[in-house]
Structures are given as structure tokens and as C-alpha cells.
Design a protein around this motif. Structure first.
Motif, mmCIF file in Angstrom:
data_model
loop_
_atom_site.group_PDB
_atom_site.id
_atom_site.type_symbol
_atom_site.label_atom_id
_atom_site.label_comp_id
_atom_site.label_asym_id
_atom_site.label_seq_id
_atom_site.Cartn_x
_atom_site.Cartn_y
_atom_site.Cartn_z
ATOM 1 N N ILE A 1 -8.425 37.347 0.294
ATOM 2 C CA ILE A 1 -7.863 38.525 -0.360
ATOM 3 C C ILE A 1 -7.877 38.278 -1.866
ATOM 4 O O ILE A 1 -8.118 37.162 -2.314
ATOM 5 N N SER A 2 -7.580 39.316 -2.634
ATOM 6 C CA SER A 2 -7.562 39.173 -4.091
ATOM 7 C C SER A 2 -6.281 38.457 -4.530
ATOM 8 O O SER A 2 -5.279 38.438 -3.800
ATOM 9 N N VAL A 3 -6.329 37.898 -5.727
ATOM 10 C CA VAL A 3 -5.140 37.235 -6.274
ATOM 11 C C VAL A 3 -4.000 38.242 -6.454
ATOM 12 O O VAL A 3 -2.861 37.946 -6.086
ATOM 13 N N PRO A 4 -4.261 39.455 -6.989
ATOM 14 C CA PRO A 4 -3.168 40.417 -7.100
ATOM 15 C C PRO A 4 -2.545 40.773 -5.739
ATOM 16 O O PRO A 4 -1.327 40.937 -5.640
ATOM 17 N N ALA A 5 -3.383 40.865 -4.707
ATOM 18 C CA ALA A 5 -2.846 41.165 -3.370
ATOM 19 C C ALA A 5 -1.946 40.034 -2.896
ATOM 20 O O ALA A 5 -0.871 40.273 -2.332
ATOM 21 N N PHE A 6 -2.366 38.790 -3.130
ATOM 22 C CA PHE A 6 -1.524 37.661 -2.730
ATOM 23 C C PHE A 6 -0.252 37.618 -3.557
ATOM 24 O O PHE A 6 0.833 37.345 -3.039
ATOM 25 N N SER A 7 -0.364 37.896 -4.833
ATOM 26 C CA SER A 7 0.813 37.910 -5.705
ATOM 27 C C SER A 7 1.852 38.913 -5.212
ATOM 28 O O SER A 7 3.051 38.642 -5.221
ATOM 29 N N LYS A 8 1.376 40.059 -4.745
ATOM 30 C CA LYS A 8 2.299 41.079 -4.213
ATOM 31 C C LYS A 8 2.975 40.602 -2.937
ATOM 32 O O LYS A 8 4.137 40.943 -2.683
ATOM 33 N N ILE A 9 2.282 39.795 -2.142
ATOM 34 C CA ILE A 9 2.898 39.218 -0.940
ATOM 35 C C ILE A 9 3.999 38.253 -1.357
ATOM 36 O O ILE A 9 5.108 38.276 -0.841
ATOM 37 N N GLU A 10 3.674 37.387 -2.336
ATOM 38 C CA GLU A 10 4.626 36.374 -2.791
ATOM 39 C C GLU A 10 5.863 36.977 -3.439
ATOM 40 O O GLU A 10 6.946 36.433 -3.311
ATOM 41 N N THR A 11 5.691 38.073 -4.136
ATOM 42 C CA THR A 11 6.831 38.689 -4.813
ATOM 43 C C THR A 11 7.592 39.655 -3.915
ATOM 44 O O THR A 11 8.630 40.186 -4.311
ATOM 45 N N GLY A 12 7.083 39.874 -2.721
ATOM 46 C CA GLY A 12 7.782 40.748 -1.783
ATOM 47 C C GLY A 12 7.482 42.220 -1.969
ATOM 48 O O GLY A 12 8.102 43.073 -1.333
ATOM 49 N N ILE A 13 6.537 42.539 -2.834
ATOM 50 C CA ILE A 13 6.167 43.939 -3.055
ATOM 51 C C ILE A 13 5.441 44.491 -1.837
ATOM 52 O O ILE A 13 5.648 45.630 -1.435
ATOM 53 N N THR A 14 4.597 43.644 -1.246
ATOM 54 C CA THR A 14 3.814 44.049 -0.077
ATOM 55 C C THR A 14 4.383 43.402 1.176
ATOM 56 O O THR A 14 4.563 42.192 1.218
ATOM 57 N N ASP A 15 4.682 44.222 2.165
ATOM 58 C CA ASP A 15 5.077 43.694 3.465
ATOM 59 C C ASP A 15 3.822 43.255 4.196
ATOM 60 O O ASP A 15 2.763 43.868 4.063
ATOM 61 N N ILE A 16 3.947 42.200 4.993
ATOM 62 C CA ILE A 16 2.780 41.714 5.717
ATOM 63 C C ILE A 16 2.999 41.873 7.215
ATOM 64 O O ILE A 16 4.122 41.833 7.700
ATOM 65 N N ASN A 17 1.904 42.023 7.925
ATOM 66 C CA ASN A 17 1.997 42.146 9.378
ATOM 67 C C ASN A 17 2.023 40.755 10.008
ATOM 68 O O ASN A 17 1.812 39.737 9.334
ATOM 69 N N LEU A 18 2.268 40.710 11.283
ATOM 70 C CA LEU A 18 2.386 39.446 12.004
ATOM 71 C C LEU A 18 1.098 38.636 11.931
ATOM 72 O O LEU A 18 1.122 37.416 11.761
ATOM 73 N N SER A 19 -0.024 39.306 12.009
ATOM 74 C CA SER A 19 -1.310 38.623 11.949
ATOM 75 C C SER A 19 -1.469 37.891 10.616
ATOM 76 O O SER A 19 -1.881 36.728 10.568
ATOM 77 N N ARG A 20 -1.154 38.566 9.518
ATOM 78 C CA ARG A 20 -1.268 37.959 8.188
ATOM 79 C C ARG A 20 -0.258 36.821 8.048
ATOM 80 O O ARG A 20 -0.551 35.777 7.477
ATOM 81 N N MET A 21 0.947 37.014 8.589
ATOM 82 C CA MET A 21 1.968 35.978 8.516
ATOM 83 C C MET A 21 1.506 34.713 9.245
ATOM 84 O O MET A 21 1.669 33.599 8.743
ATOM 85 N N GLU A 22 0.910 34.885 10.406
ATOM 86 C CA GLU A 22 0.394 33.738 11.156
ATOM 87 C C GLU A 22 -0.750 33.069 10.400
ATOM 88 O O GLU A 22 -0.865 31.843 10.399
ATOM 89 N N GLN A 23 -1.575 33.856 9.750
ATOM 90 C CA GLN A 23 -2.671 33.309 8.961
ATOM 91 C C GLN A 23 -2.123 32.470 7.798
ATOM 92 O O GLN A 23 -2.595 31.354 7.546
#
Length: 112
Positions: free
Chosen positions: A28-50
């Protein structure tokens, strides 16, 4: 989801990885990962397991890292940073010695 993002950030720091390193592993892109880390983007179970797999833990462990673990990781990180500062000072001292020896060999050393 901010707690999950903080857990991810803590684990990333523990591994010494940049956001780019993890984003590349997740494809994924760095901005997409940054949004995961900051809690802006919710992630699904599949992504969480990854993400958990990248860090070598289960999704449950990723979710349940508590403040004690974060404090432990922070303490360890602080200790490593202090060691790095000591080593950096040693390297600078050695660099000064090398420069002085080089100048002495060239005969250009100016007495201090």
C-alpha cells in the motif's frame, strides 16, 4: 481504532522500520499506511491479520497490546537511543583522531 494504530506504531518502532518499510510489505502507499497508524482509516480483519503477520504476532495480540507493553517498548527504545548517542560520541572522537593523524602525516598539523 487509535489504540490499534498506536500498537502498530509501537511495533514498527520496535523493529526499527519506517512507515515506508511497512507500507511496502503491505503493498500500500505510505499515506495509506500513515492513516492506519493514526487511526484515520479503519482496517478490516484481513488487513489486521496481514499487519500482525508482518510483526510475527496474532491479530489478537495486535489488538491487546497494553500500555505496559508500550511502556516497555518505549523504555527499550530510550535505552537503545542512549547507547547510540554514546557510540556517536565515540565515533566523533575517533574521527578527530584520524584527522589529527592524517594532518600529522602530511606535516600540516597546526599545534593546538
Amino acid at each position: 481504532m487509535k489504540a490499534l494504530g498506536q500498537n502498530i506504531r509501537t511495533l514498527r518502532h520496535q523493529k526499527g522500520w519506517s512507515q515506508e518499510d511497512v507500507a511496502r510489505q503491505l503493498d500500500i502507499s505510505v499515506p495509506a499506511f500513515s492513516k492506519i497508524e493514526t487511526g484515520i482509516t479503519d482496517i478490516n480483519l484481513s488487513r489486521m491479520e496481514q499487519i500482525a503477520g508482518i510483526f510475527g504476532i496474532s491479530a489478537v495480540q495486535l489488538l491487546t497490546l497494553n500500555e505496559d507493553n508500550q511502556e516497555k517498548f518505549t523504555t527499550e527504545l530510550d535505552a537503545v537511543n542512549k547507547q547510540l548517542l554514546v557510540r556517536e560520541a565515540e565515533v566523533i572522537g575517533l574521527q578527530k583522531k584520524v584527522i589529527a593523524l592524517f594532518e600529522e602525516l602530511r606535516g600540516t598539523r597546526i599545534p593546538a
